[in-house]
Design a protein around this motif. Structure first.
Motif, PDB file in Angstrom:
ATOM      1  N   GLY A 251       0.518  -1.007   0.227  1.00  0.00           N
ATOM      2  CA  GLY A 251      -0.105  -0.274  -0.012  1.00  0.00           C
ATOM      3  C   GLY A 251       1.122   1.142  -0.072  1.00  0.00           C
ATOM      4  O   GLY A 251       2.239   1.151  -0.232  1.00  0.00           O
ATOM      5  N   ARG A 252       0.102   2.292   0.033  1.00  0.00           N
ATOM      6  CA  ARG A 252       1.109   3.436   0.394  1.00  0.00           C
ATOM      7  C   ARG A 252       1.221   3.876   1.598  1.00  0.00           C
ATOM      8  O   ARG A 252       0.653   3.724   2.700  1.00  0.00           O
ATOM      9  CB  ARG A 252      -0.018   4.475  -0.130  1.00  0.00           C
ATOM     10  CG  ARG A 252      -0.239   4.552  -2.610  1.00  0.00           C
ATOM     11  CD  ARG A 252       1.503   5.064  -3.032  1.00  0.00           C
ATOM     12  NE  ARG A 252       1.849   5.599  -3.013  1.00  0.00           N
ATOM     13  CZ  ARG A 252       3.245   5.612  -3.337  1.00  0.00           C
ATOM     14  NH1 ARG A 252       3.288   4.507  -3.733  1.00  0.00           N
ATOM     15  NH2 ARG A 252       3.925   6.839  -3.137  1.00  0.00           N
ATOM     16  N   PRO A 253       2.666   4.383   1.858  1.00  0.00           N
ATOM     17  CA  PRO A 253       2.382   4.119   2.980  1.00  0.00           C
ATOM     18  C   PRO A 253       2.536   5.959   3.433  1.00  0.00           C
ATOM     19  O   PRO A 253       1.760   7.204   2.860  1.00  0.00           O
ATOM     20  CB  PRO A 253       4.661   4.812   2.940  1.00  0.00           C
ATOM     21  CG  PRO A 253       4.787   5.295   1.969  1.00  0.00           C
ATOM     22  CD  PRO A 253       3.486   4.764   0.980  1.00  0.00           C
ATOM     23  N   VAL A 254       2.207   6.262   4.759  1.00  0.00           N
ATOM     24  CA  VAL A 254       2.034   7.120   5.413  1.00  0.00           C
ATOM     25  C   VAL A 254       3.245   8.664   5.282  1.00  0.00           C
ATOM     26  O   VAL A 254       3.573   8.078   5.694  1.00  0.00           O
ATOM     27  CB  VAL A 254       0.960   7.361   6.704  1.00  0.00           C
ATOM     28  CG1 VAL A 254       0.717   8.245   7.557  1.00  0.00           C
ATOM     29  CG2 VAL A 254       0.086   6.261   6.597  1.00  0.00           C
ATOM     30  N   PRO A 255       2.695   9.908   4.996  1.00  0.00           N
ATOM     31  CA  PRO A 255       3.433  11.079   5.514  1.00  0.00           C
ATOM     32  C   PRO A 255       4.209  10.693   6.547  1.00  0.00           C
ATOM     33  O   PRO A 255       3.514  10.881   7.870  1.00  0.00           O
ATOM     34  CB  PRO A 255       2.108  12.427   4.857  1.00  0.00           C
ATOM     35  CG  PRO A 255       1.720  11.763   3.871  1.00  0.00           C
ATOM     36  CD  PRO A 255       1.173  10.357   4.447  1.00  0.00           C
ATOM     37  N   GLY A 256       5.574  10.973   6.149  1.00  0.00           N
ATOM     38  CA  GLY A 256       5.908  10.455   7.602  1.00  0.00           C
ATOM     39  C   GLY A 256       6.255   9.383   8.074  1.00  0.00           C
ATOM     40  O   GLY A 256       7.342   9.516   9.033  1.00  0.00           O
ATOM     41  N   GLU A 257       5.634   8.489   7.893  1.00  0.00           N
ATOM     42  CA  GLU A 257       5.899   6.746   8.576  1.00  0.00           C
ATOM     43  C   GLU A 257       7.163   6.375   7.417  1.00  0.00           C
ATOM     44  O   GLU A 257       8.259   7.113   6.739  1.00  0.00           O
ATOM     45  CB  GLU A 257       5.229   6.156   7.326  1.00  0.00           C
ATOM     46  CG  GLU A 257       5.372   4.463   7.526  1.00  0.00           C
ATOM     47  CD  GLU A 257       4.075   3.775   6.469  1.00  0.00           C
ATOM     48  OE1 GLU A 257       4.620   1.979   6.661  1.00  0.00           O
ATOM     49  OE2 GLU A 257       3.626   4.231   6.456  1.00  0.00           O
ATOM     50  N   THR A 258       8.647   5.338   8.556  1.00  0.00           N
ATOM     51  CA  THR A 258       9.084   5.223   8.386  1.00  0.00           C
ATOM     52  C   THR A 258       9.129   3.503   7.740  1.00  0.00           C
ATOM     53  O   THR A 258       8.456   3.075   7.258  1.00  0.00           O
ATOM     54  CB  THR A 258      10.118   5.090   9.409  1.00  0.00           C
ATOM     55  OG1 THR A 258      10.361   6.041  10.244  1.00  0.00           O
ATOM     56  CG2 THR A 258      11.699   4.397   9.588  1.00  0.00           C
ATOM     57  N   VAL A 259       9.864   4.405   6.326  1.00  0.00           N
ATOM     58  CA  VAL A 259       9.981   3.770   4.937  1.00  0.00           C
ATOM     59  C   VAL A 259      10.866   2.702   4.842  1.00  0.00           C
ATOM     60  O   VAL A 259      11.307   1.054   4.508  1.00  0.00           O
ATOM     61  CB  VAL A 259       9.692   4.003   3.631  1.00  0.00           C
ATOM     62  CG1 VAL A 259       9.550   2.914   2.635  1.00  0.00           C
ATOM     63  CG2 VAL A 259       8.458   4.978   3.811  1.00  0.00           C
ATOM     64  N   ALA A 260      12.515   3.057   5.580  1.00  0.00           N
ATOM     65  CA  ALA A 260      13.251   2.027   5.732  1.00  0.00           C
ATOM     66  C   ALA A 260      14.390   2.479   7.117  1.00  0.00           C
ATOM     67  O   ALA A 260      13.687   4.047   7.176  1.00  0.00           O
ATOM     68  CB  ALA A 260      14.346   1.663   4.534  1.00  0.00           C
ATOM     69  N   ARG A 261      14.732   1.518   7.951  1.00  0.00           N
ATOM     70  CA  ARG A 261      15.583   1.804   8.998  1.00  0.00           C
ATOM     71  C   ARG A 261      16.952   1.224   8.769  1.00  0.00           C
ATOM     72  O   ARG A 261      16.727  -0.123   8.441  1.00  0.00           O
ATOM     73  CB  ARG A 261      15.189   1.713   9.965  1.00  0.00           C
ATOM     74  CG  ARG A 261      15.737   2.452  11.138  1.00  0.00           C
ATOM     75  CD  ARG A 261      15.053   1.482  12.197  1.00  0.00           C
ATOM     76  NE  ARG A 261      13.703   3.188  12.954  1.00  0.00           N
ATOM     77  CZ  ARG A 261      13.903   4.238  13.220  1.00  0.00           C
ATOM     78  NH1 ARG A 261      15.016   4.182  13.995  1.00  0.00           N
ATOM     79  NH2 ARG A 261      12.287   4.545  13.312  1.00  0.00           N
ATOM     80  N   ALA A 262      17.991   1.740   8.976  1.00  0.00           N
ATOM     81  CA  ALA A 262      19.526   1.264   8.976  1.00  0.00           C
ATOM     82  C   ALA A 262      19.799   1.355  10.450  1.00  0.00           C
ATOM     83  O   ALA A 262      19.816   2.475  11.640  1.00  0.00           O
ATOM     84  CB  ALA A 262      20.424   1.979   8.567  1.00  0.00           C
ATOM     85  N   ALA A 263      19.725   0.822  11.260  1.00  0.00           N
ATOM     86  CA  ALA A 263      19.689   0.142  13.077  1.00  0.00           C
ATOM     87  C   ALA A 263      20.931  -0.337  12.899  1.00  0.00           C
ATOM     88  O   ALA A 263      20.827  -2.160  13.777  1.00  0.00           O
ATOM     89  CB  ALA A 263      18.329  -0.412  13.901  1.00  0.00           C
ATOM     90  N   GLY A 264      22.077   0.534  13.552  1.00  0.00           N
ATOM     91  CA  GLY A 264      23.712  -0.197  14.270  1.00  0.00           C
ATOM     92  C   GLY A 264      24.323  -0.365  12.938  1.00  0.00           C
ATOM     93  O   GLY A 264      24.935  -1.876  13.460  1.00  0.00           O
ATOM     94  N   VAL A 265      24.217  -0.592  12.327  1.00  0.00           N
ATOM     95  CA  VAL A 265      24.627  -0.826  10.896  1.00  0.00           C
ATOM     96  C   VAL A 265      26.105  -1.220  10.589  1.00  0.00           C
ATOM     97  O   VAL A 265      27.005  -0.081  11.159  1.00  0.00           O
ATOM     98  CB  VAL A 265      24.023  -0.209  10.243  1.00  0.00           C
ATOM     99  CG1 VAL A 265      24.854  -0.944   8.744  1.00  0.00           C
ATOM    100  CG2 VAL A 265      22.563  -1.573   9.844  1.00  0.00           C
ATOM    101  N   GLY A 266      27.091  -2.492  10.388  1.00  0.00           N
ATOM    102  CA  GLY A 266      28.458  -2.086  10.772  1.00  0.00           C
ATOM    103  C   GLY A 266      29.123  -2.956   9.281  1.00  0.00           C
ATOM    104  O   GLY A 266      27.615  -3.491   9.259  1.00  0.00           O
ATOM    105  N   LEU A 267      29.612  -2.446   8.696  1.00  0.00           N
ATOM    106  CA  LEU A 267      29.919  -3.334   7.223  1.00  0.00           C
ATOM    107  C   LEU A 267      31.407  -3.286   7.209  1.00  0.00           C
ATOM    108  O   LEU A 267      32.243  -2.046   7.135  1.00  0.00           O
ATOM    109  CB  LEU A 267      28.743  -3.041   6.395  1.00  0.00           C
ATOM    110  CG  LEU A 267      29.657  -4.261   4.658  1.00  0.00           C
ATOM    111  CD1 LEU A 267      29.234  -5.206   5.424  1.00  0.00           C
ATOM    112  CD2 LEU A 267      28.573  -3.086   3.665  1.00  0.00           C
TER     113      LEU A 267
END
Length: 279
Positions: A15-31
């Motif tokens: 569906g369509r995301p709500v304005p302001g909704e978090t669509v993607a998130r990196a959390a503590g990412v290390g590489l």
């Protein structure tokens, strides 16, 4: 919500995301890559209705972070979520409905014409009710990128800038709610750099979440809602351009003295290198 089968596994259309909704998130990412750390402790949300610009010097980790957010590269530590689920829980077919990715270089081994390349962006929707939108999506994407004039020309015969715009049209035709663009302006002239960033703003205004890797700090300041400055694999600053693009921070990160002044008309930050007098 309708489900469609593919390869023995059901796909749920997004569906369509709500304005302001978090669509993607990196959390503590290390590489790490090639024996050296590339990303470390990255925390970064990507929200619907925003253009997020990733900026920083060469080797800061911008393209790697984009690939991680796209679930094309798996981090060594930390997690990535896309539309509320761990990225690894989405199948490739499900991911293709939810995020569209423009890599730095677009190459093809077969003699497709430009319109056929753009139409490739519609492949994820095959067999669903949204397949009927294919023609309109391709037409609108080519109009937005000013590529309709050479729709019938072989992709291999196009200039570098024309190829870049066709590749962007493919991404737009995909109509995914998360759009990830890696240096989309690198091969473009002044007019088309502005066009691409206007398209990014239009997609955000329509509700998409747009992440774009940029080297031009002026474009980031003018068009991004948020700017994340990467340095040595970390997000050094994240916020509105007027708050983030400071002379002290940029001079340190880029190892080049700069001054930042407000544009006399728009007030957007203008980043200018401090140069010795030229004779």
């Amino acid at each position: 919500m309708r489900w469609y089968g593919t390869g023995g596994r059901a796909r749920r259309l997004p569906g369509r995301p709500v304005p302001g909704e978090t669509v993607a998130r990196a959390a503590g990412v290390g590489l790490g890559l090639g024996g050296r750390p590339v990303l470390s402790g990255v925390e970064l949300p990507v929200r619907a209705g925003e253009v997020l610009a990733l900026v920083g010097p060469n080797g800061a980790g911008k393209s790697t972070l984009l690939a991680v957010l796209a679930a094309d590269t798996r981090p060594d530590v930390g997690a990535v979520e896309i539309l509320g689920r761990p990225a690894g829980e989405w199948s490739a077919a499900e991911l293709a409905l939810r995020r569209a990715v423009l890599p730095q270089a677009a190459t093809l081994s077969f003699p497709f014409v430009a319109r056929e390349v753009v139409r490739m962006g519609r492949a994820p929707w095959a067999g669903t009710e949204r397949e009927e939108q294919d023609e309109a999506a391709v037409r609108e994407a080519m109009a937005a990128t000013e590529t309709a004039a050479f729709a019938g020309r072989p992709f291999s015969a196009l200039s570098g800038g024309e190829r870049a715009r066709v590749a962007l049209a493919r991404v737009l035709a995909q109509r995914a709610p998360l759009v990830l663009l890696d240096e989309p302006t690198a091969a473009l002239d002044l007019r088309h750099q502005e066009l691409v960033l206007r398209v990014c703003r239009e997609r955000a205004a329509a509700g998409d979440a747009v992440v774009v890797v940029l080297h031009d700090l002026g474009l980031a300041a003018a068009y991004a809602h948020r700017v994340a400055v990467l340095h040595d694999g970390r997000v050094t600053a994240d916020g509105p351009p007027a708050e983030v693009l400071s002379a002290d921070l940029l001079s340190e990160v880029y190892r080049q003295p700069v001054e930042v002044i407000p544009h006399p008309a728009s007030g957007d930050p203008l980043v200018l290198p401090v140069r010795a007098a030229l004779k």
